[in-house]
Structures are given as C-alpha cells and as structure tokens.
Design a protein around this motif. Structure first.
Motif, mmCIF file in Angstrom:
data_model
loop_
_atom_site.group_PDB
_atom_site.id
_atom_site.type_symbol
_atom_site.label_atom_id
_atom_site.label_comp_id
_atom_site.label_asym_id
_atom_site.label_seq_id
_atom_site.Cartn_x
_atom_site.Cartn_y
_atom_site.Cartn_z
ATOM 1 N N CYS A 99 5.015 -6.729 7.215
ATOM 2 C CA CYS A 99 3.700 -6.075 6.761
ATOM 3 C C CYS A 99 3.586 -4.571 7.117
ATOM 4 C CB CYS A 99 2.497 -6.849 7.215
ATOM 5 S SG CYS A 99 2.298 -6.449 9.065
ATOM 6 N N THR A 100 4.701 -4.032 8.019
ATOM 7 C CA THR A 100 4.764 -2.781 8.696
ATOM 8 C C THR A 100 4.313 -1.503 7.721
ATOM 9 O OG1 THR A 100 5.957 -3.711 10.382
ATOM 10 C CG2 THR A 100 5.511 -1.439 10.447
ATOM 11 N N PRO A 101 5.186 -1.416 6.510
ATOM 12 C CA PRO A 101 5.223 -0.349 5.605
ATOM 13 C C PRO A 101 3.672 -0.149 4.951
ATOM 14 C CG PRO A 101 7.049 -1.546 4.935
ATOM 15 C CD PRO A 101 6.320 -2.438 6.150
ATOM 16 N N GLY A 102 2.962 -1.340 4.742
ATOM 17 C CA GLY A 102 1.724 -1.380 4.221
ATOM 18 C C GLY A 102 0.526 -0.784 5.344
ATOM 19 N N MET A 103 0.965 -1.427 6.645
ATOM 20 C CA MET A 103 0.115 -1.302 7.863
ATOM 21 C C MET A 103 0.094 0.342 7.945
ATOM 22 S SD MET A 103 -1.380 -3.453 9.322
ATOM 23 C CE MET A 103 -1.326 -5.590 9.019
ATOM 24 N N ILE A 104 1.234 0.863 8.106
ATOM 25 C CA ILE A 104 1.572 2.331 8.153
ATOM 26 C C ILE A 104 0.917 3.270 7.076
ATOM 27 C CG2 ILE A 104 3.119 4.183 8.750
ATOM 28 C CD1 ILE A 104 4.980 2.180 10.150
ATOM 29 N N MET A 105 1.021 2.871 6.061
ATOM 30 C CA MET A 105 0.260 3.640 5.081
ATOM 31 C C MET A 105 -1.326 3.750 5.021
ATOM 32 S SD MET A 105 2.932 5.220 3.921
ATOM 33 C CE MET A 105 2.745 6.083 2.518
ATOM 34 N N THR A 106 -1.534 2.342 5.391
ATOM 35 C CA THR A 106 -3.160 2.433 5.525
ATOM 36 C C THR A 106 -3.509 2.793 6.788
ATOM 37 O OG1 THR A 106 -3.213 0.177 4.548
ATOM 38 C CG2 THR A 106 -4.903 0.488 6.096
ATOM 39 N N ALA A 107 -2.927 2.966 7.701
ATOM 40 C CA ALA A 107 -3.177 3.626 9.099
ATOM 41 C C ALA A 107 -3.443 5.358 8.807
ATOM 42 C CB ALA A 107 -2.140 3.339 10.277
ATOM 43 N N VAL A 140 -3.132 -2.683 16.375
ATOM 44 C CA VAL A 140 -4.307 -1.914 16.733
ATOM 45 C C VAL A 140 -4.181 -1.031 17.685
ATOM 46 C CG1 VAL A 140 -6.743 -1.881 17.746
ATOM 47 C CG2 VAL A 140 -5.934 -3.876 16.282
ATOM 48 N N LYS A 141 -3.110 -1.355 18.770
ATOM 49 C CA LYS A 141 -2.998 -0.353 19.793
ATOM 50 C C LYS A 141 -2.083 0.746 19.320
ATOM 51 C CE LYS A 141 -2.376 -3.176 23.880
ATOM 52 N NZ LYS A 141 -1.238 -3.965 24.660
ATOM 53 N N ALA A 142 -1.298 0.584 18.318
ATOM 54 C CA ALA A 142 -0.258 1.453 17.548
ATOM 55 C C ALA A 142 -1.054 2.426 16.994
ATOM 56 C CB ALA A 142 0.951 0.651 16.945
ATOM 57 N N VAL A 199 0.824 -1.217 0.101
ATOM 58 C CA VAL A 199 -0.032 -0.084 -0.057
ATOM 59 C C VAL A 199 0.759 1.122 -0.050
ATOM 60 C CG1 VAL A 199 -1.785 1.437 1.396
ATOM 61 C CG2 VAL A 199 -2.072 -1.251 1.044
ATOM 62 N N VAL A 200 0.412 2.250 -0.938
ATOM 63 C CA VAL A 200 1.213 3.312 -1.116
ATOM 64 C C VAL A 200 0.093 4.379 -1.236
ATOM 65 C CG1 VAL A 200 3.479 2.640 -2.155
ATOM 66 C CG2 VAL A 200 1.294 3.263 -3.316
ATOM 67 N N HIS A 201 0.479 5.816 -0.942
ATOM 68 C CA HIS A 201 -0.678 6.743 -1.358
ATOM 69 C C HIS A 201 -0.480 7.346 -2.812
ATOM 70 C CE1 HIS A 201 -0.989 7.696 3.173
ATOM 71 N NE2 HIS A 201 -1.327 6.582 2.903
ATOM 72 N N VAL A 202 -1.377 7.462 -3.652
ATOM 73 C CA VAL A 202 -1.687 7.905 -4.990
ATOM 74 C C VAL A 202 -2.463 8.935 -4.927
ATOM 75 C CG1 VAL A 202 -1.961 7.320 -7.341
ATOM 76 C CG2 VAL A 202 -1.137 5.579 -5.916
ATOM 77 N N ASP A 203 -1.637 10.152 -5.013
ATOM 78 C CA ASP A 203 -2.677 11.294 -4.835
ATOM 79 C C ASP A 203 -3.358 11.512 -3.508
ATOM 80 O OD1 ASP A 203 -1.781 12.758 -7.445
ATOM 81 O OD2 ASP A 203 -3.199 11.526 -8.232
ATOM 82 N N GLY A 204 -2.599 11.025 -2.368
ATOM 83 C CA GLY A 204 -3.137 11.282 -1.257
ATOM 84 C C GLY A 204 -3.971 10.100 -0.619
ATOM 85 N N GLY A 245 13.950 14.294 9.160
ATOM 86 C CA GLY A 245 14.723 13.131 9.984
ATOM 87 C C GLY A 245 13.821 12.579 11.124
ATOM 88 N N ALA A 246 12.650 13.081 11.540
ATOM 89 C CA ALA A 246 11.739 12.666 12.592
ATOM 90 C C ALA A 246 10.855 11.706 12.225
ATOM 91 C CB ALA A 246 10.928 13.704 13.405
ATOM 92 N N LEU A 247 10.638 10.547 12.838
ATOM 93 C CA LEU A 247 9.695 9.631 12.287
ATOM 94 C C LEU A 247 8.274 10.477 12.330
ATOM 95 C CD1 LEU A 247 10.552 6.385 14.477
ATOM 96 C CD2 LEU A 247 10.964 6.825 11.939
ATOM 97 N N HIS A 248 7.482 9.866 11.298
ATOM 98 C CA HIS A 248 6.125 10.202 11.121
ATOM 99 C C HIS A 248 5.350 9.832 12.729
ATOM 100 C CE1 HIS A 248 1.796 10.028 10.150
ATOM 101 N NE2 HIS A 248 2.005 10.771 9.085
ATOM 102 N N PRO A 249 4.408 10.648 13.205
ATOM 103 C CA PRO A 249 3.748 9.953 14.413
ATOM 104 C C PRO A 249 3.100 8.492 14.453
ATOM 105 C CG PRO A 249 2.912 12.132 13.828
ATOM 106 C CD PRO A 249 3.949 11.777 12.740
ATOM 107 N N MET A 250 2.972 8.279 13.114
ATOM 108 C CA MET A 250 2.571 6.608 13.077
ATOM 109 C C MET A 250 3.600 5.637 13.237
ATOM 110 S SD MET A 250 -0.596 4.984 13.054
ATOM 111 C CE MET A 250 -1.668 6.244 12.553
ATOM 112 N N GLN A 251 4.775 6.215 12.635
ATOM 113 C CA GLN A 251 5.846 5.276 12.632
ATOM 114 C C GLN A 251 6.204 5.276 14.130
ATOM 115 O OE1 GLN A 251 8.139 7.671 9.769
ATOM 116 N NE2 GLN A 251 8.455 5.753 8.630
ATOM 117 N N ALA A 252 6.255 6.343 14.823
ATOM 118 C CA ALA A 252 6.783 6.319 16.103
ATOM 119 C C ALA A 252 5.874 5.588 16.976
ATOM 120 C CB ALA A 252 6.741 7.972 16.554
ATOM 121 N N ALA A 253 4.449 5.519 16.702
ATOM 122 C CA ALA A 253 3.569 4.832 17.441
ATOM 123 C C ALA A 253 4.012 3.484 17.182
ATOM 124 C CB ALA A 253 2.372 5.335 17.086
ATOM 125 N N PHE A 254 4.259 2.972 15.964
ATOM 126 C CA PHE A 254 4.548 1.292 15.832
ATOM 127 C C PHE A 254 5.635 1.053 16.516
ATOM 128 C CE2 PHE A 254 1.767 -0.982 12.709
ATOM 129 C CZ PHE A 254 1.017 -0.034 12.514
#
Lengths: 157, 266
Positions: A102-110, A144-146, A49-54, A82-91
C-alpha cells in the motif's frame, strides 16, 4: 484506439490506448511503472493513487484517455536527484510499512495531504485523511507517524 | 471491462447529440461510480460521453439568496469554495465528507444526483435546501427529481447542467458512516429557510432512497432544538434492513443524526 500525449514524471509520453484502458493499466503495462499498484479493483484501497495535474486521484478509476494532455506523477517520480522525497524518507525512518504493497499509494496521498492542509498535521486529521487508503498489515500506527514527520520535513525543505 | 467508445464533447449540445447517436450511451461525469460498475461488467455502454470538462457545467456563483453550482464541479471544489463556505457552510462541509480525498477530486455534484445512490450525501442536501436541478431541457424541483433509489426524473439523454440552491437561514448535516465502507447508514440534512420553513432531507436509511422527514420538520417548526426531536418515534417502516443494521436501528439513527445536526448549530 486513440493516441494520447501526456507527461509522466516530467517526461513527454505518447501512447496508443484503447478507449477502455484505465490510467493504471497504461502506467503499469505500457510504461512499466509498476510502483503504482492495483489492490482492490473497486476504487476503495488507494494503492493506485497518483497525482494528475498535481492532485491525488485513483488511477484505477479513470480512463487513460482522460489523462490526455495531463501531467502525471507516480511514486517513481517523487525522488529528486537520486535523493528520496522527504515523505519517502519518513516512511523508511519510521517504518511506516510492513509488506509495502500500500506504500506507494500512501505516500502519494500523504504528499497531496500536505499540499492541501499544510505541514502541521495532527493524528486525527491524518487518520481521517487516510480514509481512501487501506493497509492490511500495520494497523496504521507507524504510517501516521511517518506522515506527520514527512509533512514537517517537507516544510523545512 | 467490455469495449466502449469514449467521447469528450466541448458543449452540452454536443454531448446530447453524441448521446442520441449512440446505441447505448452513458454520460460520464467524475466516473467514481460508473467506471467501477463498468469494471465489474455490470454496465457496458457502447459509448461513454465525458461531460466532466464542459465549461458551461462548471463554476460557482452566489447571487442574493441563491448559490448556483455547475454540475461538473467536484466535491473537493465545492468543499474548498470560499463562496459556498460563506453562503451555505453546511453544503461545503457535506461535500467534504463524501467518499475519500481522491474520490472527492473526481466525483461531481451532477454525477451524484443523476446516480441517486440511496446512500449518497448530496441528495439529502439538495432536498433539504429546496434546490432546483437545471438540465439541458428544463428545471426540476428537488421534490420531483428523486424517485426512489437509483431513479430520478431525468429522461434518457438528459444532462444536469447546474444546481441552484436556496441560501438557508441555517443548516447542518450529520451522518453515521458504515464503519467499513464509509457510506452513510443515515445522513440527515436539516435546514431552516429564510421564510421560516423547515426542511429535513434524510439519506442512507430508507429503502426508497432520499426522503423528507415531515415528523422531524414539524417538531423543528415547533421548536428549533435537539430536545424537540428527542420524543419522536421515527417509523421503521420503509427503512433498509440488512447485515449492517435493522430497520428499527436505522430509524433510531435518523433521529440521532437529526439531533446531532441541530445541536451542531443551535
């Protein structure tokens, strides 16, 4: 072969692609952005999963040529200065992964989930929204918690 | 995937002409079925004609008792449309239950109907709401459109451009998902039209694809309630039977989903 021009993680990119080249193949094999994964090849697992036009899309289920003129964001492009996105930091904080495949796809979906549904997400909503992302290690508990924590952190940013 | 040539026409007329010039062309809408099929080399079209961005196949209009939805509208767009949610909330709700979020961002109404997967959701809604399928050539009533699984009234090279739905008095959709794939093992769309007619579309269950259940329609015509469906014995004849469930199990699921759908709006 066709030449396409697109923006990937904020940078202008021009690439020569075969008509049958998938977006995920362009990202991984030509642009060397290997954070976007291929898990299943049957459009089910969501590792790509990636973002295409958001908007979240499975990059294994669209042609690269369809992204001509589009703006793509991959996992490599979500950290800011250089700072992790808040969703990355939460994971990281909530250990929302084991093997990490699966983590990159999970984060992009989240991140897309928060864009559509806001930052106050209950557990049932998150589990339902993860229908298109498969994790074979964790049992989803910490994912789910992340996502719940990451969503709140995005709101306070 | 085998080699192919990709085209992005700007109009329906151009798409049709590209198709007629191709040796083995296929229309691509959202690609959520066609691309996986091509990856598995189960389809190898010489030309892929992308109709997903054609302006005349986009947009949603509500006027009087009809809702007209462009064939290239994605499931996510239909699910989020205030116009559809206002006029036919069951249809918007159903669009929001298809596949998963990333698939809904690409998959389209026209693509779902043209493919007519026996487990697809939209065919049940189209049949129950007495929709009319508009193509580049003609208008086709839902009754005449679906012709068994993966089979439709579309001719080679014919493109769905819009679908016009009748606004019902009330309607609801309930489906039982296969726990692994998420596909409907039975999906039932119930609608009571403004002229009092009752229409029930069933997907996922039959070996012949989507169908109208006259038994359930008759029962609901007598009394619009979940209780009216309870005594029915849906025939397992023609129901799918596989490792996920026997024909008798699916027949029972149809009844249960019909009851749930009616109960959700009673």
């Amino acid at each position: 072969m066709s030449t396409i021009a697109l923006k990937v993680n904020g940078k202008d990119v021009s690439a020569e692609v075969e008509d049958r080249t998938l977006l995920v193949e362009l990202l991984r094999e030509e642009l060397k952005l290997t954070g976007t994964h291929i898990g299943c090849d049957t459009s089910q697992c969501g590792a790509c999963v990636v973002h295409v036009d958001g908007v979240a899309m499975k990059s294994c289920t669209m042609f690269a040529i369809q992204a001509d003129g589009a703006e793509i964001r991959t996992i490599e492009g979500v950290a800011q200065q250089g700072a992790l996105h808040p969703m990355q930091a939460a994971f990281a904080e909530h250990h929302g992964l084991q093997c990490g495949f699966c983590t990159p796809g999970m984060i992009m979906t989240a991140i897309d989930m928060v864009r559509r549904l806001g930052s106050d997400l209950d557990e049932a909503t998150i589990r339902h929204e993860l229908e298109g992302n498969i994790c074979r290690c964790t049992g989803y508990q910490n994912i789910v918690k992340a996502i719940q924590a990451g969503a709140r952190a995005m709101a306070s940013q | 995937m085998y080699e192919t040539t990709y085209h992005r026409p700007a109009s329906v007329a151009e798409a049709v002409s590209l198709f007629s010039n191709a040796s083995d062309g296929r229309f691509l809408a959202g690609g959520q079925t066609l691309i996986p099929t091509m990856k598995q080399r189960l389809a190898a079209p010489s030309d892929v004609i992308d109709v997903g961005k054609i302006a005349e196949m986009r947009g949603i209009e509500v006027s009087g008792d009809t809702v007209s939805i462009g064939a290239a509208m994605t499931h996510a767009e239909v699910a989020a449309s205030e116009a559809v949610r206002g006029a036919i909330p069951a249809l918007a709700g159903m669009a929001g239950m298809i596949g998963d979020p990333a698939v809904r961002h690409r998959g389209t109404l026209g693509g779902s109907l043209a493919n007519n997967d026996p487990a697809a959701d939209y065919p049940a809604g189209v049949l129950a709401l007495g929709a009319t399928i508009h193509t580049d050539k003609r208008e086709i009533a839902a009754e005449d459109f679906f012709q068994g699984m993966f089979s439709t009234a579309l001719e080679d090279g014919e493109v769905i451009t819009r679908v016009v739905f009748q606004v019902p008095e009330k309607a609801a959709y309930a489906k039982f998902r296969n726990p692994a794939s998420g596909y409907a093992m039975a999906g039932v769309f119930v609608a009571r039209m403004k002229d009092g007619a009752v229409r029930v579309g069933v997907t996922g269950a039959s070996g012949n694809g989507v169908f109208r259940s006259s038994e359930i329609e008759q029962a609901l015509l007598g009394s619009w309630s979940a209780e009216a469906i309870a005594p029915l014995a849906i025939s397992p004849e023609d129901m799918l039977s596989d490792i996920h469930g026997s024909a008798a199990y699916r027949a029972n699921l149809v009844k249960v989903m019909a009851r749930r759908a009616v109960a959700s709006i009673a």
